[in-house]
Motif scaffolding. Structure first.
Motif, PDB file in Angstrom:
ATOM      1  N   ALA A 100       0.830  -1.203   0.000  1.00 36.16           N
ATOM      2  CA  ALA A 100       0.000   0.000   0.000  1.00 36.16           C
ATOM      3  C   ALA A 100       0.864   1.253   0.000  1.00 36.16           C
ATOM      4  CB  ALA A 100      -0.940  -0.014   1.208  1.00 36.16           C
ATOM      5  N   GLN A 101       1.912   1.240   0.811  1.00 36.84           N
ATOM      6  CA  GLN A 101       2.797   2.400   0.914  1.00 36.84           C
ATOM      7  C   GLN A 101       3.549   2.647  -0.390  1.00 36.84           C
ATOM      8  OE1 GLN A 101       2.868   4.278   3.595  1.00 36.84           O
ATOM      9  NE2 GLN A 101       4.487   5.703   2.990  1.00 36.84           N
ATOM     10  N   TRP A 127      -9.452   7.053  -5.668  1.00 38.55           N
ATOM     11  CA  TRP A 127      -8.966   8.192  -6.464  1.00 38.55           C
ATOM     12  C   TRP A 127     -10.086   8.751  -7.326  1.00 38.55           C
ATOM     13  CZ3 TRP A 127      -8.669   9.107 -11.714  1.00 38.55           C
ATOM     14  CH2 TRP A 127      -7.880  10.193 -12.117  1.00 38.55           C
ATOM     15  N   GLN A 130       1.040   3.440  -3.796  1.00 34.97           N
ATOM     16  CA  GLN A 130       0.371   4.738  -3.832  1.00 34.97           C
ATOM     17  C   GLN A 130       1.304   5.832  -4.350  1.00 34.97           C
ATOM     18  OE1 GLN A 130      -0.923   5.572   0.125  1.00 34.97           O
ATOM     19  NE2 GLN A 130       1.099   6.107   0.904  1.00 34.97           N
ATOM     20  N   LYS A 131       2.584   5.521  -4.466  1.00 33.33           N
ATOM     21  CA  LYS A 131       3.530   6.476  -5.053  1.00 33.33           C
ATOM     22  C   LYS A 131       3.411   6.523  -6.575  1.00 33.33           C
ATOM     23  CE  LYS A 131       6.917   5.582  -1.386  1.00 33.33           C
ATOM     24  NZ  LYS A 131       8.278   5.059  -1.088  1.00 33.33           N
ATOM     25  N   MET A 161      -7.638   1.428  -4.432  1.00 32.42           N
ATOM     26  CA  MET A 161      -6.905   2.680  -4.587  1.00 32.42           C
ATOM     27  C   MET A 161      -7.459   3.490  -5.748  1.00 32.42           C
ATOM     28  SD  MET A 161      -3.018   1.277  -3.887  1.00 32.42           S
ATOM     29  CE  MET A 161      -2.284   2.866  -4.217  1.00 32.42           C
TER      30      MET A 161
END
Length: 832
Positions: A272-273, A299, A276-277, A295
């Motif tokens: 997840a970390q 968005w 999301q970049k 995600m």
């Protein structure tokens, strides 16, 4: 023992009467009794100190012209101690090595003697040995076959073994890995993994392996480099990882395991970390993990709340982004929320088309385009009502914005426009609901069935029409009529009957030529007065009939009125009014079924109409939207209308003479809100309303359906390869596929699986799903790129391989040839 017996019997010939078998370790001493029963000659068992005695026995047999097998459970003595050397010189010797015999039984080559010797414990099980024999073949790797047996894999491939292993779990205490260790092949398993996937950590683990496979697959899909954060998961055989994921997803038996593993990997690698970049333009191409859809939906919700309805993701519109995700792996889990996003997007894009002083123009605009706003709102609400609890947080923020847009930007404006132009005298005679029978029924030359579905508003009928138009068994045309006011059942049902004079009598009663018509029997009587060969029946009763009963009902009839009441019955009840949109969907399905039954009963003409429409809003109505008319004298009052002797002169309230509506001299008035407001009146239900003056309530469909005899001639959409260069220059290549014809009543959507095969039709690539569902008539718009990844295996440069376009429904395949033109490294010595 069968092999030994056959071999020994074959060694006794007219020129050879004796065979010597020195069994060094006495491995077969216990089998001599069995052998004695099946051998054609007697057996002399010779211990280490019995050579001279045995020689005397052999001399006697020789003199008698007989034969014998000499079996000794000890090693053969040295020549200077061997009293039988002369006999042995002119006889034959036999040796039975258990390992050798097992190897031969397993049909393994001689160079696998050590493998069989090492695995005697494995082959001691008859079940394991039998399964090994079933799976092994001349080109199979014996160790990989053994791994397949221990893991209970269906095929002797590394991917098959790996699928079987992760079916157990990805935990460190995986029982299959334990069995690999028990039989001494765990190291070989990880060696195969290292060669096949390039996964070579110091201490390999299943979860680490699957993390590497999924991560490399994911970033390859996004066509971006694996980030440094994941450097420990970098593998060298990425194409094999891609093929493993793609092929596993296409196997019904592996789908659940691969999806479970994806979730486990996501949690294990802090995905997840990291993901999301990535920009959404990258994420939209990745479907390695189901969490990516969360995600993306989140968005999308953010964009819609900010009003960014025209934003693009790369070159794709938001509609195209949603469409692409709905064709990807986890679409079934997220279809509901994507449909909600799509409906919200379309509603939030609504732009008011402006005012109109022309009733015909307003109706034209609504019946061609604006009705879709009501349909889209219906789909949005249905989606919100059905979204699963753990996805509610993704879309609930949209509810207030969409509700506000629908009510204030669209519905309020639409109703205001309608009330600016509507008057009973402005409705063309052919579009008056009370002229329905004379305009649509009495002039029919063939038997006609009229289906009247209570509250089946125009936008719902358009959806039914679209469903019928997808089949080549029907021809449809859509017309419309305008109800009287109030737009309620007891005004609408009489208007649809043959009539010369309609009159509002009392409370909830309108008469037809001075006759009551508030029951099925009374309506039947009015129909038969106009045409004795008429009848009336409820749809529920009709569906419950046998085939013979339906035939009897229709025989000799010119006209049959069928009454249906799913929508209004649901909406009128406070307990179920929030399910009214589901009732619309059920009604569409039920009416479609009825029309198909009528077609099979040779009914050519079917008319579908309604007594009135309705308005439904999900949000509770505010007190500010309730109009208090208690100070005005009325003799009947409901939420969307009220009757009075004089018009109610109040802002936000309109009035019409009942006589002008019904075509008589009645001077009383019907009053109604000129917005979506309601009157303060008794009644629990306030979200589902009708009776007032709006297009949604008053404009009802007249769907004319002409049925056709015979079977459907519609065919699946066909596709073909239009790739310019039919040469394979990379293990990852993009082919271009064109849908031959647009989707229509003669061409139905089709699902295909795309992959490459060799001349023996063995798959040499992963599988890619493809949906042929494009309706655009422009051929260029029906071309789609499809990415296919070849497996890491040896190919023949310059050889021809074949692209397969496999129709999943029909099994029909279309192929095109490609020439291999890349430098291929050697294989691994086993099947991936």
């Amino acid at each position: 023992m069968t092999q030994i017996t056959e071999a020994l019997n074959g060694m006794f010939t007219p020129s050879n009467h004796f065979v010597f078998w020195y069994d060094d370790e006495g491995a077969f001493a216990d089998n001599i009794v069995e052998l004695r029963e099946n051998l054609n000659v007697p057996i002399i068992e010779m211990a280490a100190s019995q050579q001279f005695h045995t020689k005397l026995q052999l001399l006697e047999i020789q003199e008698a012209g007989g034969s014998a097998l000499v079996y000794s459970p000890v090693p053969k003595p040295a020549l200077n101690e061997d009293f039988l050397a002369d006999f042995e010189r002119f006889s034959r010797s036999y040796s039975a090595d258990a390992v050798t015999m097992l190897r031969e039984e397993l049909q393994l080559p001689a160079d696998q003697q050590g493998f069989v010797s090492d695995q005697q414990a494995f082959f001691a099980s008859k079940e394991r040995k039998t399964r090994f024999q079933k799976l092994y073949g001349p080109k199979k790797n014996p160790t990989l076959t053994l791994l397949a047996v221990l893991s209970k894999a269906d095929e002797v491939t590394l991917s098959g073994v790996l699928r079987a292993v992760i079916h157990e779990s990805t935990d460190a205490d995986n029982s299959i890995l334990s069995s690999f260790a028990k039989y001494g092949v765990l190291t070989q398993f990880w060696d195969f993994i290292a060669k096949g996937y390039g996964y070579v950590p110091a201490e390999p683990t299943l979860l680490g392996l699957m993390s590497a496979i999924f991560l490399n697959f994911a970033f390859d899909q996004g066509q971006v480099e694996l980030p440094d954060y994941y450097h420990t998961y970098k593998i060298t055989q990425v194409n094999n990882a891609i093929s493993f994921i793609q092929n596993s997803r296409n196997l019904f038996t592996a789908q659940q395991d691969i999806q479970r593993t994806a979730v486990e990997v996501w949690q294990a690698v802090d995905a997840a970390q990291q993901f999301q970049k990535l920009d959404v333009s990258v994420l939209m191409h990745i479907d390695a993990f189901p969490q990516l859809d969360r995600m993306i939906v989140k968005w999308l919700t953010g964009r819609l709340l900010d009003g960014d309805v025209a934003t693009k993701v790369g070159r794709n519109t938001l509609d195209e982004l949603i469409s692409q995700r709905q064709n990807m792996t986890y679409h079934e889990q997220y279809d509901q929320v994507y449909e909600i996003e799509l409906a919200a997007l379309r509603l939030l894009r609504f732009h008011n088309a402006g005012d109109s002083d022309d009733l015909g123009g307003l109706v034209q605009r609504y019946t061609t385009t604006e009705y879709t706003i009501d349909t889209t709102y219906r789909k949005f609400i249905q989606g919100m009502q059905k979204v699963i609890p753990d996805q509610e947080d993704l879309v609930v923020p949209l509810r207030a914005k969409v509700e506000n847009t629908y009510l204030n930007d669209y519905l309020s404006t639409s109703i205001n426009h309608w009330n600016q132009v509507y008057a009973p005298t402005k409705v063309p005679t052919r579009n008056l609901q009370r002229k329905f029978y004379s305009n649509y029924v009495s002039n029919q030359q063939n038997r006609t069935v009229v289906i009247i579905s209570d509250a089946f508003r125009f936008e719902a009928a358009k959806e039914l029409q679209a469903q019928l138009d997808q089949q080549d068994k029907f021809e449809t045309t859509m017309d419309w009529t305008i109800t009287g006011l109030p737009s309620v059942t007891y005004f609408g049902m009489p208007a649809l009957l043959p009539n010369h004079q309609l009159a509002y009598a009392e409370e909830k009663k309108v008469t037809v030529d001075d006759q009551d018509c508030d029951s099925l029997e009374k309506r039947r009587a009015i129909l038969q007065q106009e045409d004795p060969n008429s009848d009336a029946i409820g749809v529920t009763e009709f569906l419950a009939m046998s085939t013979d009963a339906r035939t009897a009902l229709l025989t000799g009839k010119n006209t049959l009125y069928m009454y249906h009441n799913e929508i209004d019955n649901t909406g009128e009840s406070p307990r179920s009014e929030n399910q009214v949109f589901d009732a619309v969907s059920r009604t569409i399905d039920q009416l479609s079924r009825v029309i198909e039954i009528l077609r099979n009963r040779s009914i050519r003409n079917v008319l579908v109409t309604a007594d009135h429409g309705f308005i439904y809003r999900w949000a509770p109505i505010d007190e500010a939207n309730k109009i208090d008319i208690s100070s005005f004298p009325t003799f009947k009052k409901e939420q969307r209308y009220a009757f009075s002797e004089q018009p109610i002169e109040l802002t936000g309230v309109g009035s019409q003479k009942i006589g002008e509506i019904l075509g008589n001299s009645d001077q009383r008035y019907v009053n109604y809100p000129t917005n979506f407001n309601i009157f303060k009146a008794p009644g629990a239900g306030q979200n589902y309303v009708h009776g007032g003056a709006s297009l949604q309530e008053m404009l009802v469909p007249v769907l004319e359906v002409t049925t056709k005899r015979g079977r459907s001639q519609a065919e699946n959409a066909r596709i073909h390869d239009v790739t310019a260069n039919s040469r394979i220059t990379s293990r990852q290549l993009t082919v271009r596929l064109m849908q031959d014809d647009p989707i229509s009543e003669m061409v139905t959507p089709a699902h295909y699986t795309i992959y490459f095969v060799d001349d023996a039709h063995r798959k040499i690539s992963g599988e890619t799903a493809f949906v042929a569902d494009i309706s655009d008539p422009d051929p260029k718009a029906r071309i789609k790129p499809v990415r296919v990844t070849l497996a890491e295996q040896p190919f023949i440069n310059g050889h021809t391989y074949h692209l397969v376009l496999h129709n999943d429904e029909t099994g029909v395949e279309y192929t095109s040839d490609y020439q291999m033109d890349i430098v291929i490294q050697g294989g691994f010595g086993f099947d991936i």
